[in-house]
Motif scaffolding. Structure first.
Motif, PDB file in Angstrom:
ATOM      1  N   GLU A 253      17.679  13.849  50.186  1.00 32.85           N
ATOM      2  CA  GLU A 253      18.931  14.313  49.598  1.00 32.85           C
ATOM      3  C   GLU A 253      20.095  13.387  49.930  1.00 32.85           C
ATOM      4  O   GLU A 253      21.079  13.332  49.188  1.00 32.85           O
ATOM      5  N   SER A 254      20.000  12.652  51.041  1.00 36.01           N
ATOM      6  CA  SER A 254      21.117  11.822  51.488  1.00 36.01           C
ATOM      7  C   SER A 254      21.032  10.382  50.970  1.00 36.01           C
ATOM      8  O   SER A 254      22.052   9.698  50.860  1.00 36.01           O
ATOM      9  N   LEU A 255      19.827   9.901  50.654  1.00 35.96           N
ATOM     10  CA  LEU A 255      19.645   8.507  50.260  1.00 35.96           C
ATOM     11  C   LEU A 255      20.360   8.222  48.944  1.00 35.96           C
ATOM     12  O   LEU A 255      20.118   8.880  47.929  1.00 35.96           O
ATOM     13  N   ARG A 256      21.237   7.192  48.982  1.00 29.20           N
ATOM     14  CA  ARG A 256      22.034   6.855  47.805  1.00 29.20           C
ATOM     15  C   ARG A 256      21.679   5.497  47.208  1.00 29.20           C
ATOM     16  O   ARG A 256      21.857   5.293  46.017  1.00 29.20           O
ATOM     17  N   LYS A 257      21.191   4.562  48.029  1.00 34.45           N
ATOM     18  CA  LYS A 257      20.937   3.214  47.514  1.00 34.45           C
ATOM     19  C   LYS A 257      19.588   2.705  48.001  1.00 34.45           C
ATOM     20  O   LYS A 257      19.263   2.796  49.175  1.00 34.45           O
ATOM     21  N   LEU A 258      18.819   2.121  47.076  1.00 35.96           N
ATOM     22  CA  LEU A 258      17.519   1.531  47.384  1.00 35.96           C
ATOM     23  C   LEU A 258      17.527   0.078  46.918  1.00 35.96           C
ATOM     24  O   LEU A 258      17.894  -0.226  45.772  1.00 35.96           O
ATOM     25  N   LEU A 279       4.073  -1.775  42.009  1.00 41.42           N
ATOM     26  CA  LEU A 279       4.911  -0.979  42.897  1.00 41.42           C
ATOM     27  C   LEU A 279       5.589   0.090  42.048  1.00 41.42           C
ATOM     28  O   LEU A 279       6.352  -0.226  41.124  1.00 41.42           O
ATOM     29  N   GLU A 280       5.306   1.327  42.341  1.00 41.56           N
ATOM     30  CA  GLU A 280       5.917   2.444  41.623  1.00 41.56           C
ATOM     31  C   GLU A 280       7.062   3.014  42.444  1.00 41.56           C
ATOM     32  O   GLU A 280       6.936   3.188  43.663  1.00 41.56           O
ATOM     33  N   ILE A 281       8.158   3.309  41.759  1.00 39.88           N
ATOM     34  CA  ILE A 281       9.340   3.857  42.426  1.00 39.88           C
ATOM     35  C   ILE A 281       9.617   5.247  41.875  1.00 39.88           C
ATOM     36  O   ILE A 281       9.847   5.432  40.673  1.00 39.88           O
ATOM     37  N   VAL A 282       9.588   6.223  42.776  1.00 39.06           N
ATOM     38  CA  VAL A 282       9.952   7.604  42.450  1.00 39.06           C
ATOM     39  C   VAL A 282      11.060   8.001  43.415  1.00 39.06           C
ATOM     40  O   VAL A 282      10.824   8.246  44.599  1.00 39.06           O
ATOM     41  N   ALA A 283      12.263   8.033  42.910  1.00 39.36           N
ATOM     42  CA  ALA A 283      13.426   8.339  43.754  1.00 39.36           C
ATOM     43  C   ALA A 283      14.466   9.067  42.912  1.00 39.36           C
ATOM     44  O   ALA A 283      15.455   8.480  42.451  1.00 39.36           O
ATOM     45  N   PRO A 284      14.260  10.348  42.671  1.00 37.41           N
ATOM     46  CA  PRO A 284      15.124  11.084  41.733  1.00 37.41           C
ATOM     47  C   PRO A 284      16.555  11.315  42.215  1.00 37.41           C
ATOM     48  O   PRO A 284      17.410  11.673  41.403  1.00 37.41           O
ATOM     49  N   LYS A 285      16.828  11.082  43.498  1.00 40.32           N
ATOM     50  CA  LYS A 285      18.161  11.395  44.024  1.00 40.32           C
ATOM     51  C   LYS A 285      19.053  10.170  44.226  1.00 40.32           C
ATOM     52  O   LYS A 285      20.256  10.316  44.447  1.00 40.32           O
ATOM     53  N   ILE A 286      18.495   8.965  44.186  1.00 36.27           N
ATOM     54  CA  ILE A 286      19.310   7.788  44.486  1.00 36.27           C
ATOM     55  C   ILE A 286      20.312   7.534  43.357  1.00 36.27           C
ATOM     56  O   ILE A 286      20.068   7.859  42.193  1.00 36.27           O
ATOM     57  N   ARG A 287      21.443   6.898  43.713  1.00 42.36           N
ATOM     58  CA  ARG A 287      22.508   6.596  42.756  1.00 42.36           C
ATOM     59  C   ARG A 287      22.560   5.107  42.401  1.00 42.36           C
ATOM     60  O   ARG A 287      23.139   4.742  41.387  1.00 42.36           O
ATOM     61  N   SER A 288      21.960   4.272  43.258  1.00 45.55           N
ATOM     62  CA  SER A 288      22.024   2.827  43.039  1.00 45.55           C
ATOM     63  C   SER A 288      20.669   2.202  43.350  1.00 45.55           C
ATOM     64  O   SER A 288      20.033   2.553  44.344  1.00 45.55           O
ATOM     65  N   LEU A 289      20.251   1.250  42.499  1.00 49.77           N
ATOM     66  CA  LEU A 289      18.959   0.571  42.670  1.00 49.77           C
ATOM     67  C   LEU A 289      19.150  -0.918  42.410  1.00 49.77           C
ATOM     68  O   LEU A 289      19.763  -1.316  41.410  1.00 49.77           O
ATOM     69  N   GLU A 290      18.602  -1.746  43.315  1.00 50.29           N
ATOM     70  CA  GLU A 290      18.617  -3.195  43.127  1.00 50.29           C
ATOM     71  C   GLU A 290      17.202  -3.735  43.319  1.00 50.29           C
ATOM     72  O   GLU A 290      16.556  -3.423  44.319  1.00 50.29           O
ATOM     73  N   ILE A 291      16.743  -4.533  42.370  1.00 47.88           N
ATOM     74  CA  ILE A 291      15.457  -5.218  42.458  1.00 47.88           C
ATOM     75  C   ILE A 291      15.757  -6.712  42.411  1.00 47.88           C
ATOM     76  O   ILE A 291      16.195  -7.228  41.372  1.00 47.88           O
ATOM     77  N   LEU A 292      15.545  -7.394  43.539  1.00 48.44           N
ATOM     78  CA  LEU A 292      16.015  -8.765  43.705  1.00 48.44           C
ATOM     79  C   LEU A 292      14.885  -9.670  44.188  1.00 48.44           C
ATOM     80  O   LEU A 292      13.818  -9.197  44.568  1.00 48.44           O
ATOM     81  N   GLY A 293      15.157 -10.983  44.204  1.00 43.92           N
ATOM     82  CA  GLY A 293      14.267 -11.933  44.855  1.00 43.92           C
ATOM     83  C   GLY A 293      13.104 -12.377  43.995  1.00 43.92           C
ATOM     84  O   GLY A 293      13.197 -12.477  42.770  1.00 43.92           O
TER      85      GLY A 293
END
Length: 386
Positions: A253-258, A279-293
């Motif tokens: 509930e607290s995680l905002r950025k991945l 790589l599968e991402i399931v994160a229904p509560k996050i507000r920000s996502l960055e995929i880098l590199g």
């Protein structure tokens, strides 16, 4: 009477004349004035070129301010201030920030010895920051155990112990001490090249920021989920080169950025590569996502990010030269699927590789234009009450 008036007139007349003219001045007095002027000029020149001895205002500052200043320096520099005076001799032992890097040491044993001798007299009641970067070898595990115990006892707030190694098999990864999983003071953790296997309860009650990097074998989905669920205040999670993780199921509930930074396969002699390439991402509560590199022999799929507001796709994919044609077709489809999964995001940033390193760039651009139209139509209808 005439004589008195004449005498009186002579006194008045002398007074009325005022100061004597230049022709009447004493030549000796003129020479004295010239000497005085020349001496004044000489003193002025000497004053300009002579060093100015100023008061030592730094040493008059209270200890609290001096310690705050010393926090911005690498630990080796505050230690050097001990030779300045008696007051400075032990001031560095109360600095609430410690930073060590092995780069200036030719031998790793000299580095660990220097760290040990620095921690021994240190007496700050609480540590604001504890940073260590060095090349880890298995025989150094007792030293690392002591450093972690020191940081825990000092109630460290920001803990970054980053290890480097040339062994990519994971056999030399340092196992994270069990007592660290229940640390109630640390708010930021940065770990590189560790085995993270929480066997007991995880209770990181103050942790808000977590970075895990260069984990090649030991990190699994269950361990990440357990750490995240045991950190009720965690807001930021970054995984850097954690190549054995195949699914992120984050329901905090607290995680905002991945942040996913560089995700690629590493294989060693005699070992078969990981059969799972996604790589599968399931994160229904996050507000920000960055995929880098860099993504090598891996691709990423987003399953559920329904609360996402902003996203950044700025990565590149490296493949073998003989597999380029087929691999780029796969990655073109991967980027397309990622963009489709992010159609609801308000702020989207796409890097140049994702736009340009595909064979069918025109199709990708058409898709982006179409997505923009899909995003703009609801806003247009709201503005015009349609």
């Amino acid at each position: 009477m005439k004589e008195e008036s004449q005498n009186h007139g002579s006194i008045d007349g002398e007074t009325e004349r005022g100061p004597t003219s230049n022709t009447d001045r004493n030549p000796i007095s003129e020479e004295q004035e010239e000497e005085e002027e020349s001496s004044d000029d000489h003193r002025t020149k000497r004053r300009k070129h002579s060093p100015i001895l100023e008061e030592d205002r730094i040493s008059t500052l209270p200890d609290s301010i001096l310690l705050s200043i010393l926090c911005f320096l690498p630990t080796k520099d505050p230690i050097k201030t001990g030779v300045l005076s008696k007051r400075w001799s032990y001031l560095w032992t109360s600095v609430p920030s410690l930073s060590f890097e092995h780069g200036s040491f030719q031998c790793i044993d000299d580095f660990t010895s220097a760290v040990d001798h620095t921690l021994l007299p240190h007496r700050a009641p609480m540590l604001r920051n504890f940073f260590v970067l060095f090349n880890y070898e298995t025989h150094l595990k007792p030293c690392l155990d002591l450093w972690f115990r020191f940081a825990t006892t000092a109630k460290v707030d920001q803990l970054s112990i980053l290890l480097t190694s040339t062994d990519f098999s994971g056999s030399e990864e340092y196992p994270l001490p069990p007592h660290l999983y229940t640390n109630e003071f640390v708010s930021e953790l940065d770990f590189y090249f560790y085995k993270i296997k929480p066997n007991g309860v995880v209770n990181l009650s103050s942790l808000t920021r977590l970075t895990i990097g260069f984990n090649f074998t030991a990190l699994c989905e269950v361990a990440i989920k357990k750490v995240v669920m045991g950190s009720p205040r965690l807001e930021y999670l970054e995984l850097d080169n954690c190549c054995r993780v195949n699914r992120l199921d984050l329901v905090s509930e607290s995680l905002r950025k991945l942040v996913i930074h560089s995700y690629f396969m590493r294989t060693s002699v005699g070992r078969s590569p990981d059969p799972v390439f996604e790589l599968e991402i399931v994160a229904p509560k996050i507000r920000s996502l960055e995929i880098l590199g860099c993504f090598l022999m891996k691709k990423c799929r987003i399953k559920d990010v329904s609360s996402l507001v902003e996203a950044k796709l700025d990565f590149n994919c490296e493949v073998k030269e003989e597999d380029q044609e087929s691999a780029y077709k796969v990655y073109e489809q991967t980027v397309r699927e990622l963009l489709e999964s992010l159609h609801h995001v308000r702020d989207l940033t796409v890097g140049k590789w994702c736009l340009m390193r595909h064979y069918n760039v025109s199709r990708l651009l058409l898709f982006i234009v179409g997505a923009l139209i899909v995003w703009l139509i609801p806003a247009y209808r709201i503005m015009h009450n349609i």
